[in-house]
Enzyme design. Structure first.
Site, PDB file in Angstrom:
ATOM      1  N   CYS A  19     -11.668  35.913 106.970  1.00  0.00           N
ATOM      2  CA  CYS A  19     -10.860  34.982 106.184  1.00  0.00           C
ATOM      3  C   CYS A  19     -10.728  35.432 104.743  1.00  0.00           C
ATOM      4  O   CYS A  19      -9.837  35.019 104.034  1.00  0.00           O
ATOM      5  CB  CYS A  19     -11.498  33.592 106.193  1.00  0.00           C
ATOM      6  SG  CYS A  19     -12.073  33.099 107.788  1.00  0.00           S
ATOM      7  N   GLN A  25     -20.980  31.228 115.161  1.00  0.00           N
ATOM      8  CA  GLN A  25     -21.422  32.586 115.490  1.00  0.00           C
ATOM      9  C   GLN A  25     -22.606  32.603 116.453  1.00  0.00           C
ATOM     10  O   GLN A  25     -23.096  33.667 116.813  1.00  0.00           O
ATOM     11  CB  GLN A  25     -21.798  33.346 114.212  1.00  0.00           C
ATOM     12  CG  GLN A  25     -20.634  33.579 113.258  1.00  0.00           C
ATOM     13  CD  GLN A  25     -19.631  34.608 113.777  1.00  0.00           C
ATOM     14  OE1 GLN A  25     -19.900  35.358 114.721  1.00  0.00           O
ATOM     15  NE2 GLN A  25     -18.447  34.644 113.179  1.00  0.00           N
ATOM     16  N   HIS A  74     -12.818  31.568 120.026  1.00  0.00           N
ATOM     17  CA  HIS A  74     -12.441  32.988 119.893  1.00  0.00           C
ATOM     18  C   HIS A  74     -13.592  33.889 119.457  1.00  0.00           C
ATOM     19  O   HIS A  74     -13.414  35.096 119.311  1.00  0.00           O
ATOM     20  CB  HIS A  74     -11.230  33.154 118.975  1.00  0.00           C
ATOM     21  CG  HIS A  74     -11.472  32.947 117.517  1.00  0.00           C
ATOM     22  ND1 HIS A  74     -11.328  33.947 116.593  1.00  0.00           N
ATOM     23  CD2 HIS A  74     -11.811  31.859 116.819  1.00  0.00           C
ATOM     24  CE1 HIS A  74     -11.570  33.470 115.384  1.00  0.00           C
ATOM     25  NE2 HIS A  74     -11.860  32.200 115.492  1.00  0.00           N
TER      26      HIS A  74
END
Ligand code: PLP
Length: 385
Positions: free
Chosen positions: A328, A182, A204
């Protein structure tokens, strides 16, 4: 209250994934068209693919500001984290990690523990920062331990005291892995100064394609391969490289780091506008996590008294996309382990929602989203109380 669909959806879930930029899509497609050769092939069709991998390593080196070019390409950030933890387990007497890590770290740790590795999980403060006293205590108890800590928390955006963490680990001769998934493209990520042994990232999260991770390894000989086979990437991670995805990663990195400070300022402005709008209209809303040491794009809000999932659902119906805890685990009916570790009650964790901005968001979107979120929150508050 009637819901209205926005003319254009507003995507505020960039910590889950980001839309690949048009240049990235083009780089991926162009590679599939022209550089489809196997980088391990000795003939000329392998040459463009080999060059592409080399270029990606050079870009990583320059963006991460490191003199090392030992980067292992993996199939995701999760895979890079698994590879790092497995390698730490082989060389450290114990792995020290924290309660707020991504599930790819915590699940790896649980599995390694079942296989005999000693694992210590340290607590965080109420503001979501790793407890440095607890870290020192564990490091002084376990000689030759290894530390795995994230740079930025994916749910709250809290920036961990990574310089202090790596310095402490050095003091005790411990190996260090940083989960930088991040952090890349959202803060200054000069790796050379930190000198971690391993660092993982994933394309991504900064407008690159999904399915492309990287593990930086200062001493790649410490890697304990997850995958064995054809000996690609010096045997550290066997399997034919995803050259098209890696081209996308390279392009996304280059784009972001060519205007890193502008990108950070842009996201910070949007987040600021959004938070101010929500808080002006709903002063009862609380921001979870350290306010002044939060990454520029993330806002985790506790809408005490309402069900966060109901708010996410109503916003979704209107075309505003955000989430509760990490992507997730969103499908699971469990409160965020990160917020619980910070001392929030189960109800407060369920009442919390994460909004994460990206470079493609606009000021108008931030203002509009703030107003809609506040309106929906007020509506739900009346229903729930
Ligand atoms: C902090 C952190 N680490 C690791 C990952 C896993 O990355 P990937 O989605 O590429 O497996 C994520 C993704 O959400 C993350 O936020």
């Amino acid at each position: 209250m009637a819901m209205t669909n926005l003319a254009q959806p507003i995507y505020l879930d960039h910590n889950a994934t980001t839309p690949p930029l048009p240049e990235v899509v083009e780089a991926v497609c162009e590679t599939l068209r022209t550089a489809y050769g196997n980088p391990s092939s000795g003939h000329r069709q392998g040459e463009p693919a080999r060059r592409l991998l080399q270029r990606a390593r050079e870009t990583l080196q320059s963006c991460l500001d490191t003199s090392d070019d030992q980067f292992v390409f993996t199939g995701s950030g999760t895979e890079a984290n698994n590879l790092a933890l497995r390698s730490l387990a082989r060389h450290g007497s114990c792995i020290i990690t924290s309660t707020i890590e991504h599930s790819s770290i915590l699940s790896s740790a649980t599995r390694l523990q079942a296989e005999g590795t000693a694992i210590e999980i340290i607590a965080v403060t109420e503001e979501g920062e790793v407890d440095l006293h607890a870290l020192r205590q564990q490091l002084s108890t376990h000689h030759h331990a290894a530390v795995s800590i994230q740079w930025i928390n994916n749910e709250t955006g809290v920036i961990q005291p990574i310089r202090e963490i790596t310095a402490l680990a050095r003091e005790y001769g411990a190996l260090v892995h940083i989960d930088a998934a991040q952090a890349i493209g959202k803060i200054d990520t000069a790796v050379e100064a930190l000198a971690p042994d391993f660092l993982s990232l994933t394309a991504h999260k900064f407008n690159g394609p999904a399915g492309v991770g990287v593990l930086y390894a200062k001493q790649p000989e410490l890697i304990d391969p997850l995958c064995v086979g054809g000996g690609q990437q010096s045997g550290w991670h066997a399997g034919t490289e995803n050259t098209a995805g890696i081209a996308g990663l390279q392009c996304a990195l280059e784009l972001r780091y060519s205007e890193l400070h502008e990108a950070i300022a842009h996201m910070a402005k949007l987040r600021g506008t959004f938070e101010q709008t929500v808080l002006d209209l709903c002063p009862w809303v609380r921001i979870n996590g350290l306010k002044d040491r939060r990454v520029c794009n993330t806002s985790n809000m506790c809408f005490e008294g309402i069900e966060g999932q109901a708010l996410v659902g109503r916003l979704d119906a209107q075309g505003i996309y955000c989430s509760q805890s990490s992507a997730c685990t969103t499908g699971r009916p469990e409160p965020s382990h990160v917020l619980r570790a910070m001392g929030l009650s189960e109800a407060q964790a369920y009442a919390s929602v994460r909004f994460s901005f990206g470079v493609t968001n606009t000021q108008e979107e931030a203002e509009l989203a703030g107003t809609v979120v506040a309106t929906e929150a007020e509506y739900l508050k009346r229903i729930f109380t």
